[in-house]
Structure formats: C-alpha cells, structure tokens
Design an enzyme around this catalytic site. Structure first.
Site, PDB file in Angstrom:
ATOM      1  N   TYR A 122       0.152  21.619   0.127  1.00 51.07           N
ATOM      2  CA  TYR A 122      -1.094  20.865   0.218  1.00 51.07           C
ATOM      3  C   TYR A 122      -1.147  19.968   1.451  1.00 51.07           C
ATOM      4  CZ  TYR A 122       1.046  16.530  -1.592  1.00 51.07           C
ATOM      5  OH  TYR A 122       1.808  15.404  -1.752  1.00 51.07           O
TER       6      TYR A 122
ATOM      7  N   GLY B 287       0.815  -1.215   0.000  1.00 46.42           N
ATOM      8  CA  GLY B 287       0.000   0.000   0.000  1.00 46.42           C
ATOM      9  C   GLY B 287       0.837   1.247   0.000  1.00 46.42           C
TER      10      GLY B 287
ATOM     11  N   HIS C 237     -28.676  18.014 -14.811  1.00 48.93           N
ATOM     12  CA  HIS C 237     -29.176  19.089 -13.938  1.00 48.93           C
ATOM     13  C   HIS C 237     -30.096  18.471 -12.899  1.00 48.93           C
ATOM     14  CE1 HIS C 237     -30.627  22.981 -12.607  1.00 48.93           C
ATOM     15  NE2 HIS C 237     -31.860  22.475 -12.650  1.00 48.93           N
TER      16      HIS C 237
END
Length: 471
Positions: free
Chosen positions: A185, A39, A447
């Site tokens: 970030y 991982g 929409h």
C-alpha cells in the site's frame, strides 16, 4: 533528582498521544516523552502528508484533463503549471497545524511533555536525553508506544538516490523515472501519486500480485489503472543492488524468469514494509516477552512486566494508526480503573490507491477456510448514479459483503472504488454491531450517494438486488 509520575508514555504517535491525553483527562499524573514533535510517523511523515500529496496530485491530474479541448464542458486555454516545492509547503502546513493541535490537546489535558530520547535502566526507570540535559524519570505505569520505522534492504542502503517514504514526501522536483521496490500500500500510494504528477513509474514486486494481502478481485481495478497509465509492473521480481552510472541510479534486479535485468532511474523508492522500533531505548532491561520482532501483550495490552503496557506498531500487525489509538485509549482507562479489553471484531484497513480499497473482516475465501458456509453479495459502482455523476463508475469499483448463510450475520465487507474510504465507518459499525444482511438492506440510504452500494450489496446477498441484473 528523579521526577515521578503515575503514567509515563513513551512515543507521541497516534497511540501514545491518545494514551497520554486520555490519561490526563482521567486525572492521572502523566508524562509523555517524544524525541520529535507529537504526532508520530502517521501525522508527520506518513498517513497525513501522503494523503495531502495524493489529493494534490489528483487535483493536478484533473486540471490537466481540462487543458485543450477539455472535458465535462470545461476547458483550459493552457496546461496547469506544477511547483512541487510549493505543493510540499502546503502539505507541511497541514502537518504543522495538526501537530500544534495535538500539542494544545496535551496541554489542556495536563500532560507534561518532555522532548527527548528515553532509555530504560529497568522497567520503571528511564533517563531522557534532552537538549537541556538529562532527566531522570520513575513511573508507576509505563505505556510503550515506540512505533515503527521503514524496513531497509541490506543490499540497497538509503542514500542520495535510494529513498524511503519519508524522503519521497519531501522531494521538491518530480523524478523523471521513479522505480518503486515493493507494490504494497505504501509503494502504490506514492507511486500512483508521482505518476499523476508526471513521473514515469516502475514497480518491482517480489510477490505474484500487487497488494498481496488482498484477493485478486479486489486488486483488479488497480491493476487496470496501472496498465492504463502505462506503469511498468514486474511481479515475482527481486531487487538485487543499486549502482550509480552517469550520476543516476541503476537498479539491478532478477525478473520472474530468473534473468538479470537493469533499470536506469532518477530515484529508487524502497517500500518493503515496516518494523517495530525495539532498539536503542533499553528494551533488554525491561524483562519483556517478545512475539517474534514484536512485544508480546495480552488483550489488555499488558506485557510480561507488571504495569508495563505496549500498544500500536510495537505489538504487531496490523500496523495502523487507528488500532494504536484504540489501544492507547483503552490502556489509559484500565489504569484509571475501568473494565476494558481490546476485543475488536475487525480492524478496517484502507489503501488510498487509484481506486481506493477498504477491507474489514473475512474475505469469502477466509470465511470458507474458517468453516463457514457463506453467501456473498456484490454490487458494482457502475450501477450507482452518484458514482457516475462523479466520474467514478467506470473504474471497476464495487462493494462486496460476505455473510454466514445460516443466520446472515456479516463476516466481512470489502470494497474498491473512488472515495470508498469514506464508507469504512459504516462497514466497521456493521461488523462491530453484529449486523445481518437484512440490517443493511433495510436501512434507508440517501439517494443519490455512494453508500447506496452498501445497501444494494446486502440486497444482492439476499437475492433481491434492485438496480442490477445480477442475482
């Protein structure tokens, strides 16, 4: 005794495990060496756990807003209670589930996994130190996916009070005051999450703005959120040292005016970037060319040594999991005889800040610097009905599309707003397919949905936006 294999993958992160799985799927005899669980940083101590913490912190903040008089017609008679230890336990459960899933996929693909640390004596031979002893390996092809690690400040070493992002994802109590060195970030994502959990947060940033890789139009909504949350932001400041006073860390820093300042904190979080893992595994014995701190590769991720490949963070920016995965899959297929090269038009980047940011391709300024005459279409989230129904229309969010004026080919898409990360796939596809403004403007979007902002931004670029007065 030496074990031989067709493909040896070193590193089980999102680049390495994908390379190993794809190699196994293609019938290649594959061995994966990983010192930790499969991982890598992204899954175990980075992308996944941080997003889990961000989600949980946001849920807690939302519940707090309903206490007392409430909002949206919903009120709670008492404030929610926070148990950070339990929150971290929930986060760890997600990580465990995903790592077990990766282990299952590797097994299904027929990949042999060796848990240990590989050290190379030459380009194709290594010794793996495992709990059971040493294992000698020889491979025809070697894929290096060693990843990266958090950069440490030499004058501010990690310790009890000074932590990296890894430790920030393991805290069991919320710091009263969290000082974050670095407003990139990683720092912003974690700092914002802990502010939502109730910590006082201060940022120390050496550049003149947060998220220095983005233009100020993009970062303005985030700066507005930080200001609204009373988060202190020291720009053009330099962290100097940390000392301990009364059992708490005291950060010494030089502010933008060159004056020495001090901040008393409970934890100091250092997030000043990452560096490739190039030490401790025998890279000097492999005759590889380097590109600064990174391993130098070509468009097929070949190194200077025949049949030695390198992918992901080891080969340079952007250090993103999805780039590593794409390279890992490609290399496996090249080894199997496919004709491939890494030739992405653009690699999307997302910051899970408040609000989120998506960046792909050229900004307007970058496009001009590259010699393009451009047109830019921008559409605000405040004019999107779905955004308003989700309380996401008043954060200054928007979608901005940059296109070449001569033929309307899209050069870049940049967006900021709540849940905007979920539109990154559409943005990436548009650039990879060589889409024009007309392609996005004439594609019917559902929409109500946030994706309507993409269509409207394209229409704005064509001078025919419907739901805004901007022309």
């Amino acid at each position: 005794m030496t074990t031989t294999c067709k493909v040896l993958v070193v590193g089980g992160g999102p680049g390495g495990y994908v390379a190993a799985i794809r190699s196994g799927q293609l019938g290649l005899d594959t061995v994966l060496v990983e010192a930790d669980r499969p991982g890598g940083t992204c899954l175990i101590r980075g992308c996944i756990p941080s997003k889990a913490l961000i989600h949980a912190a946001t849920r807690y903040e939302e519940l707090l807003a309903h206490a007392g008089s409430g909002k949206l017609g919903i009120s709670l008679t008492s404030s929610p209670e926070l148990n950070l230890g339990n929150m971290m336990g929930w986060k760890d459960g997600i990580v465990d589930r995903l790592t077990q899933g990766v282990e299952g996929l590797l097994k299904k693909a027929g990949v042999k996994v060796i848990k240990g640390w590989a050290e190379f004596s030459d380009a194709k031979h290594c010794v793996v130190s495992t709990a059971e002893g040493k294992v000698n390996l020889q491979a025809e092809h070697v894929i290096l996916a060693n990843g990266s690690q958090a950069t440490q400040l030499p004058n501010i070493p990690y310790g009890e009070h000074v932590i990296s992002s890894t430790e920030a994802l393991e805290l069991t109590s919320v710091p009263g005051h969290l000082v974050v060195i670095g407003a990139g970030y990683i720092g912003l994502e974690l700092g914002i999450a802990y502010r939502k959990l109730g910590a006082r947060v201060t940022f120390i940033e050496g550049q003149d703005q947060i998220l220095s890789l983005y233009d100020k139009e993009m970062t303005r909504p985030i700066e507005q959120w930080l200001k609204k949350q009373k988060i202190d932001l020291h720009l053009k400041a330099k962290a100097d040292s940390v000392e301990t006073m009364n059992g708490r860390p005291l950060l010494n820093f030089i502010d933008k005016n060159g004056e020495q300042q001090q901040l008393e904190a409970d934890k100091v979080l250092v997030t000043v970037g990452r560096k490739p893992n190039v030490e401790g595994w025998g890279i000097d014995n492999m005759c590889l060319d380097m590109d600064g701190p990174f391993v130098k590769v070509d468009k097929q991720c070949r190194t200077a040594m025949k049949n030695v490949w390198a992918i992901g963070d080891l080969v340079g920016e952007p250090m993103l999991a999805h780039k590593a995965s794409a390279q890992g899959e490609m290399v496996a297929e090249i080894i199997a005889g496919y004709r491939r090269e890494f030739d992405s038009v653009a690699i999307p980047a997302v910051c899970f800040t408040e609000p989120e940011i998506v960046s792909i391709g050229l900004t307007p300024d970058q496009a001009k610097e590259a010699g393009h005459e451009i047109i830019v279409g921008t559409f605000p989230f405040a004019a999107i009905g779905k955004a308003l129904t989700m309380e996401a229309g008043q954060d200054g969010g928007f979608v901005r599309i940059t296109a070449r004026k001569s033929d309307h080919v899209i050069l870049g898409i940049h967006a900021v707003g709540a849940h905007i990360a979920e539109l990154s796939g559409e943005f990436s596809l548009a650039l990879e397919m060589g889409a024009r403004l007309e392609d996005l403007a004439h594609t019917i979007h559902v929409h109500p949905s946030l994706s309507e902002a993409t269509m409207e931004a394209a229409m704005a670029g064509l001078g025919k936006a419907i739901h805004t007065s901007q022309r």
